[in-house]
Design an enzyme around this catalytic site. Sequence first.
Site, PDB file in Angstrom:
ATOM      1  N   HIS A 169      -4.988  -2.051  -0.228  1.00 18.31           N
ATOM      2  CA  HIS A 169      -6.251  -1.376  -0.511  1.00 18.31           C
ATOM      3  C   HIS A 169      -7.358  -2.429  -0.351  1.00 18.31           C
ATOM      4  CE1 HIS A 169      -9.239   0.615  -3.117  1.00 18.31           C
ATOM      5  NE2 HIS A 169      -8.530   1.722  -3.008  1.00 18.31           N
ATOM      6  N   ASP A 218      -0.370  -5.041  -7.277  1.00 18.53           N
ATOM      7  CA  ASP A 218      -1.330  -3.976  -7.552  1.00 18.53           C
ATOM      8  C   ASP A 218      -0.518  -2.705  -7.811  1.00 18.53           C
ATOM      9  OD1 ASP A 218      -2.975  -1.775  -7.288  1.00 18.53           O
ATOM     10  OD2 ASP A 218      -3.842  -2.388  -5.372  1.00 18.53           O
ATOM     11  N   GLN A 230      -1.137   2.543  -7.635  1.00 12.61           N
ATOM     12  CA  GLN A 230      -0.575   3.753  -7.031  1.00 12.61           C
ATOM     13  C   GLN A 230       0.870   3.978  -7.473  1.00 12.61           C
ATOM     14  OE1 GLN A 230      -1.639   6.906  -5.603  1.00 12.61           O
ATOM     15  NE2 GLN A 230      -3.060   5.313  -4.986  1.00 12.61           N
ATOM     16  N   LYS A 242      -5.679   7.131 -12.501  1.00  6.36           N
ATOM     17  CA  LYS A 242      -4.647   7.629 -11.584  1.00  6.36           C
ATOM     18  C   LYS A 242      -3.405   8.073 -12.344  1.00  6.36           C
ATOM     19  CE  LYS A 242      -6.414   5.391  -7.578  1.00  6.36           C
ATOM     20  NZ  LYS A 242      -6.317   4.323  -6.605  1.00  6.36           N
ATOM     21  N   CYS A 284      -9.597   3.537   2.079  1.00  3.61           N
ATOM     22  CA  CYS A 284      -9.821   2.152   1.624  1.00  3.61           C
ATOM     23  C   CYS A 284      -8.743   1.224   2.140  1.00  3.61           C
ATOM     24  CB  CYS A 284      -9.885   2.054   0.098  1.00  3.61           C
ATOM     25  SG  CYS A 284     -11.308   2.837  -0.606  1.00  3.61           S
TER      26      CYS A 284
HETATM   27  C1  LIG Z   1      -6.993   3.294  -6.334  1.00  2.29           C
HETATM   28  C2  LIG Z   1      -6.403   2.039  -5.916  1.00  2.29           C
HETATM   29  C3  LIG Z   1      -7.063   0.821  -6.149  1.00  2.29           C
HETATM   30  C4  LIG Z   1      -8.429   0.741  -6.768  1.00  2.29           C
HETATM   31  O1  LIG Z   1      -8.453   1.248  -8.055  1.00  2.29           O
HETATM   32  P1  LIG Z   1      -9.849   1.442  -8.831  1.00  2.29           P
HETATM   33  O2  LIG Z   1      -9.486   2.324  -9.962  1.00  2.29           O
HETATM   34  O3  LIG Z   1     -10.776   2.089  -7.850  1.00  2.29           O
HETATM   35  O4  LIG Z   1     -10.300   0.101  -9.246  1.00  2.29           O
HETATM   36  C5  LIG Z   1      -6.430  -0.327  -5.742  1.00  2.29           C
HETATM   37  N1  LIG Z   1      -5.236  -0.309  -5.152  1.00  2.29           N
HETATM   38  C6  LIG Z   1      -4.568   0.834  -4.920  1.00  2.29           C
HETATM   39  C7  LIG Z   1      -3.218   0.794  -4.270  1.00  2.29           C
HETATM   40  C8  LIG Z   1      -5.130   2.041  -5.292  1.00  2.29           C
HETATM   41  O5  LIG Z   1      -4.478   3.176  -5.046  1.00  2.29           O
END
Ligand SMILES: *Cc1c(COP(=O)(O)O)cnc(C)c1O
Length: 404
Positions: free
Chosen positions: A121, A198, A201, A224, A362
Site C-alpha cells: 500500500h 502491515d 488488511q 477495517k 493505493c
Molecule cells: C487500508 C490499508 C492501509 C492504510 O490504512 P489507514 O487506515 O488508511 O491508515 C495500509 N495498508 C493496507 C494493506 C491497507 O489495506
Amino acid sequence: MFNVQKIRNDFPILSREVNNKPLVYFDNAATSQTPIQVINCIVDYYSNYNANIHRGVHSLSQEATDKYEQARQKIQKHFNAAHAHEIIFTSGTTDAINLVANGFASLLKKGDEIIVSAMEHHSNIVPWQMIAEKTGAILKVIPMNQEGELLMNVYQELLSEKTKVVFCNHVSNALGTINPIQEIIDMAHKVGAAVLVDGAQAAPHLVADVQALNVDFYTVSAHKICGPTGVGILYGKEDWLKKLPPYQGGGEMIAEVTFEKTTYADLPHKFEAGTPNICGGIAFGAALDYMNAIGFDAIATYENELLQYATEKLLEIEGLKIYGTAKNKTGVISFNIDGLHPYDIGSILDKLGIAVRTGHHCAQPIMDFYKIPGTVRASFSFYNTKEEIDVLVEGVQRAKNMLQ
Ligand SMILES: *Cc1c(COP(=O)(O)O)cnc(C)c1O
C-alpha cells in the site's frame, strides 16, 4: 453456528437503499461497516463518561481511563502481545508506519538497505522513501509473479548484513494475497534486520499471534475491523520501542519538562503525545469483542466460501480477467473486462446499489506491473451473502452489455 442473517441484523446500514436499490456493500477492503454493538459503545461513551484520560482526579476521568486501558489490554490479548505497553494507540496504520519509519531515521546511515515488497500500500512505501532520502539508505523491492505472489528466492538474494529493516503487508489490499510472513520474518532475522508487517488488511480475516510470529512491528486500523475511523495500533516489541526515539512531542508523552531538558514518559505513553482518540480506542476494543464472539475461524471459512463462489461466477463472464490468483488469499477480487474502463463499470454498479472500488487501490506499483490503469475491486466481509454476489455478477454482466 454461523448465521449470516442474524449477523446482518447487527449492521443498521445494510438495510438501507442506495439509488433506490438495496445496498450491496463490497468495499470492505477500504473500510468495514459498523455493528450496533460498536455504535452503542460510542453513544455510551459520549452519553455517560466523556472525559480526558490519565491526568484527572475526578471520577469521570478515572472511568474513561479505565475503559481506555481495558481496550488496550483487549487488543494485547487479541494479538497475544507480551505486554500491554507494547500496544501503542495511533490514528491508524498510516500513522503507525510513519512512527516506525521516523524512528528508524535516527538509526539508519548511508548505504544501509531497506527491503519492501512489490505489493505494498502507498502508506508502506512513501514513508520509507522519505526516510531513505533523508538518510541515504537504499530501498530494494521484492518482486512478484503474475499470480500476485512474492518471489521468495529473489528476497533471499536481496538480504544481506546491510539490510536493516524489511516491511511487507500481511495481506495485500489490492490482490488479497496472504503473504508468507513467517518466512519473511525468519529470513530477515537471520541477517539481523527488523521486520514491520502491515496487518491492516489481515486483521479483519485472521488473527496474528505477534509472539509466535516473532514480528518486530505489526500495524492495524480499527476501521477495517468493524471499529471506527481515526484509530489503530502499532504493536512493537518492547526492546524496539525503547530503542526508537519518540515520534511527536507534546502532553502525555513526557515524564518531566524544563526548558533545559525533557525526559520522556515510559511506554506506551512515550509514543502517545496529546489527547488520543479515547472513544475510538474503547470502540476498537468493542469491535474485537464483537468479532471474537462470532469467531475468526468461522469468519475465515465463510468468507472463503464467498470468495470461491464469486470467483467461479465472475469468471463465467466472457472477457473478465481476475488479477491476483494466489493460492492463499482472502476475499478480494480485483478484475477488469476486456476493453472497458474500471471506472465505467464501477459507476454502473453504483447505480444498481452495489459499492465496489475502482482505481489503483493505493498500490500503483501493482497496476504498473500488470500494465493496467486500475481494476474493479469487490472485497467481501462475513456479513455479505451469496445472493449479493449474484446481484454483483448480474450487475457486471449488465455493465458489460451497456458499455460494449
Ligand atoms: C487500508 C490499508 C492501509 C492504510 O490504512 P489507514 O487506515 O488508511 O491508515 C495500509 N495498508 C493496507 C494493506 C491497507 O489495506
